[in-house]
Design an enzyme around this catalytic site. Structure first.
Site, PDB file in Angstrom:
ATOM      1  N   TYR A 138      42.107  68.007  47.494  1.00  0.00           N
ATOM      2  CA  TYR A 138      42.534  69.248  48.130  1.00  0.00           C
ATOM      3  C   TYR A 138      43.549  68.910  49.219  1.00  0.00           C
ATOM      4  CZ  TYR A 138      42.583  73.898  50.069  1.00  0.00           C
ATOM      5  OH  TYR A 138      43.005  75.146  50.488  1.00  0.00           O
ATOM      6  N   ASN A 223      40.323  74.066  55.549  1.00  0.00           N
ATOM      7  CA  ASN A 223      39.750  74.925  56.581  1.00  0.00           C
ATOM      8  C   ASN A 223      38.245  75.065  56.396  1.00  0.00           C
ATOM      9  OD1 ASN A 223      39.359  76.796  54.520  1.00  0.00           O
ATOM     10  ND2 ASN A 223      41.121  78.047  55.082  1.00  0.00           N
ATOM     11  N   SER A 246      39.842  67.827  64.223  1.00  0.00           N
ATOM     12  CA  SER A 246      40.313  66.500  64.602  1.00  0.00           C
ATOM     13  C   SER A 246      39.933  66.175  66.044  1.00  0.00           C
ATOM     14  CB  SER A 246      41.828  66.420  64.433  1.00  0.00           C
ATOM     15  OG  SER A 246      42.274  65.099  64.623  1.00  0.00           O
ATOM     16  N   GLN A 268      46.715  65.205  68.991  1.00  0.00           N
ATOM     17  CA  GLN A 268      45.573  65.764  68.261  1.00  0.00           C
ATOM     18  C   GLN A 268      45.357  67.229  68.599  1.00  0.00           C
ATOM     19  OE1 GLN A 268      43.917  63.865  65.734  1.00  0.00           O
ATOM     20  NE2 GLN A 268      45.874  62.970  66.293  1.00  0.00           N
ATOM     21  N   HIS A 271      46.821  69.998  66.371  1.00  0.00           N
ATOM     22  CA  HIS A 271      46.297  70.251  65.021  1.00  0.00           C
ATOM     23  C   HIS A 271      45.768  71.678  64.899  1.00  0.00           C
ATOM     24  CE1 HIS A 271      46.593  66.749  62.474  1.00  0.00           C
ATOM     25  NE2 HIS A 271      46.245  65.956  63.477  1.00  0.00           N
ATOM     26  N   GLU A 336      36.485  60.251  65.971  1.00  0.00           N
ATOM     27  CA  GLU A 336      37.315  60.047  64.782  1.00  0.00           C
ATOM     28  C   GLU A 336      38.388  58.988  65.066  1.00  0.00           C
ATOM     29  OE1 GLU A 336      40.218  62.724  61.853  1.00  0.00           O
ATOM     30  OE2 GLU A 336      39.627  63.472  63.826  1.00  0.00           O
ATOM     31  N   HIS A 337      39.129  59.167  66.156  1.00  0.00           N
ATOM     32  CA  HIS A 337      40.159  58.211  66.575  1.00  0.00           C
ATOM     33  C   HIS A 337      39.794  57.671  67.966  1.00  0.00           C
ATOM     34  CE1 HIS A 337      42.296  61.347  64.112  1.00  0.00           C
ATOM     35  NE2 HIS A 337      42.642  60.260  63.446  1.00  0.00           N
ATOM     36  N   ASP A 370      48.022  57.880  61.255  1.00  0.00           N
ATOM     37  CA  ASP A 370      48.126  59.103  60.463  1.00  0.00           C
ATOM     38  C   ASP A 370      49.108  58.961  59.308  1.00  0.00           C
ATOM     39  OD1 ASP A 370      46.248  60.737  61.565  1.00  0.00           O
ATOM     40  OD2 ASP A 370      47.642  61.948  62.736  1.00  0.00           O
ATOM     41  N   GLU A 424       0.071  52.433  42.504  1.00  0.00           N
ATOM     42  CA  GLU A 424       0.761  53.699  42.764  1.00  0.00           C
ATOM     43  C   GLU A 424       0.249  54.830  41.879  1.00  0.00           C
ATOM     44  OE1 GLU A 424       4.972  53.108  42.461  1.00  0.00           O
ATOM     45  OE2 GLU A 424       5.100  52.039  44.375  1.00  0.00           O
ATOM     46  N   HIS A 429       3.778  53.588  33.655  1.00  0.00           N
ATOM     47  CA  HIS A 429       4.665  52.488  34.014  1.00  0.00           C
ATOM     48  C   HIS A 429       3.997  51.152  33.670  1.00  0.00           C
ATOM     49  CE1 HIS A 429       6.901  55.496  36.220  1.00  0.00           C
ATOM     50  NE2 HIS A 429       7.770  54.602  36.660  1.00  0.00           N
TER      51      HIS A 429
END
Length: 452
Positions: A138, A223, A246, A268, A271, A336-337, A370, A424, A429
């Site tokens: 996207y 978004n 961001s 930033q 943004h 993030e940064h 970036d 168990e 099994h």
């Protein structure tokens, strides 16, 4: 505590944290999620349901409703791509190609290979690494175009050998896709491009329509409608992450760097209004001068209104007593940064625990990452860097375990397996192991009887 000088209280909030009280940062960090997700989620679920039941007609109708354009077809043609390559300036094409090469070189080092090893008694174990068959990317439209997003998402998928890379992005009012985005898609090797956006594009990738085949994974920012759609489709398909607004956090202590710091914080803030810009510092002089410098630089920005709202509502200066506290606070924020604008920034690398991407020194600003350096700019946000990683080639690969035992090898370990399974309460099994030796044990008893 806010600065009360005229106008400066509109810029950034200031918080002082004493050593040993770094957890207080959680009390003041703004909640930057959407206030009313209930209404958004209901809209997203209606969109997903409609795309699932109606397919292409729903995509055409919603593109007309939301993007205000009546499309003749959903897929971008080769002619459209060729036209875009002719329209884009040669200098920008060269810049995109150079950026793509840097991204490719960095991500090629992330390639994983299948492996196996042998144990004693003819036991073979290993892991098979295979690429996803298809991925949907996207790419946001609307306020701006993001060719860098195309490169960052498509190139790692290409390196992983994903067979089918699909891109979706909203058209403009003329039914066209931004030529810079198309040029980046051509350079990155995207296979299919469709003129749809929003939650309906995510739904189309997740469920498939008459025109768009379903993909295995959906990546890329968008978004709040796109983010929530990805959340609801997770499980039907894989997703990269649910990205929030961001954010940038800078650790600095030299007032002489105030111009650089303000510029990076605003990089930033522009943004969107929800973006967070934070400074952690030991210098009160830097705090005071930064507020003045921010106002000065804001006036020169094209996206001043957006940046100003972000700085006012989500900007934060955090004053600490020493660098140990500075990094403690930064690790709790898990930004993030993270920019380390200190003398000898390399010396502080061992103190960094949680960050999506780390930028070291005065000449490694966040926009370098970036667009051009090579590491991915799709990064964990909203504190998720405490447990999540940047997008990479590994996100487009899957792993299958490989197990081979001979009869003798399984016989050696069968009693241990049976014992655990029965403890168990999973007797089927246990029986799966037992039946493989039942006839052999009976045969051995018969042979022994005959011999005696």
């Amino acid at each position: 505590m806010k600065n009360k000088e005229a106008g400066l209280e509109e810029v950034m909030e200031t918080l002082s944290i004493k050593k040993g009280f770094e957890d207080e940062i959680f009390k003041v960090l703004k909640n930057r999620t959407e206030d009313d997700l209930i209404e958004i989620d209901e809209s997203v679920k209606r969109i997903i349901a409609r795309v699932r039941s109606e397919g292409d007609p729903a995509l055409f109708d919603m593109t007309k409703e939301f993007d205000k354009v009546a499309l003749g077809s959903l897929r971008v043609s080769e002619g459209d791509i060729k036209e875009a390559m002719e329209v884009v300036e040669d200098e920008l094409l060269e810049s995109l190609r150079l950026a793509a090469e840097n991204i490719r070189t960095f991500h090629e080092k992330q390639v994983e290979k299948s492996w196996q090893y042998e144990k004693e008694d003819q036991v073979l174990l290993g892991q098979i690494i295979t690429p996803l068959e298809s991925v949907g990317i996207y790419v946001p439209g609307g306020k701006a175009s993001y060719p860098s997003t195309v490169l960052m998402n498509a190139i790692p998928a290409k390196i992983a050998n994903v067979a089918r890379i699909v891109m979706v992005t909203p058209p403009d009012r003329q039914g066209k896709i931004n030529p810079y985005v198309l040029a980046a898609a051509k350079i990155a090797g995207v296979d299919e491009i469709y003129k749809i956006g929003g939650a309906q594009a995510v739904a189309a990738l997740g469920y498939g329509t008459e025109t768009i085949k379903k993909v295995n994974k959906i990546v890329g920012p968008g978004n709040i409608f796109v983010a929530r759609a990805k959340k609801y489709l997770y499980g039907l398909v894989d997703i990269d992450m649910i990205a929030g607004p961001s954010e940038i956090c800078i650790i600095a202590d030299d007032p002489e760097d105030v111009q650089l710091i303000a510029a990076d914080l605003l990089s930033q803030a522009e943004h969107d209004e929800m973006a967070a810009s934070m400074l952690i510092t030991t210098s009160k002089e830097l705090t005071a001068s930064l507020k003045v410098e921010l106002i000065k630089q804001l006036d020169a920005l094209e996206r001043k209104d957006i940046a100003q709202q972000a700085i006012k509502h989500h900007g934060l200066i955090i004053e600490v007593e020493d660098m140990e506290s500075a990094f403690c606070v930064a690790n709790k924020i898990a930004p993030e940064h993270l920019e380390i604008m200190l003398e000898d920034p390399m010396a502080y690398i061992p103190q960094i625990k949680n960050a999506g991407a780390v930028f070291l020194g005065r000449y490694s600003p966040e926009p370098l990452g970036d667009y051009f350096a090579g590491p991915n700019h799709t990064l964990p946000t909203s504190g998720t860097a405490a447990f999540a990683s940047p997008l990479g080639v590994y996100d487009f690969l899957k792993r299958s375990s490989l197990i081979y035992y001979t009869e003798d090898a399984l016989r050696k370990e069968k009693d241990d397996i049976i014992r655990i399974a029965e403890k168990e309460g999973l007797t089927a099994h246990a029986n799966s192991i037992k039946v493989r030796f039942m006839n052999n044990e009976i045969k051995k008893e018969v042979d022994n009887d005959e011999k005696s």
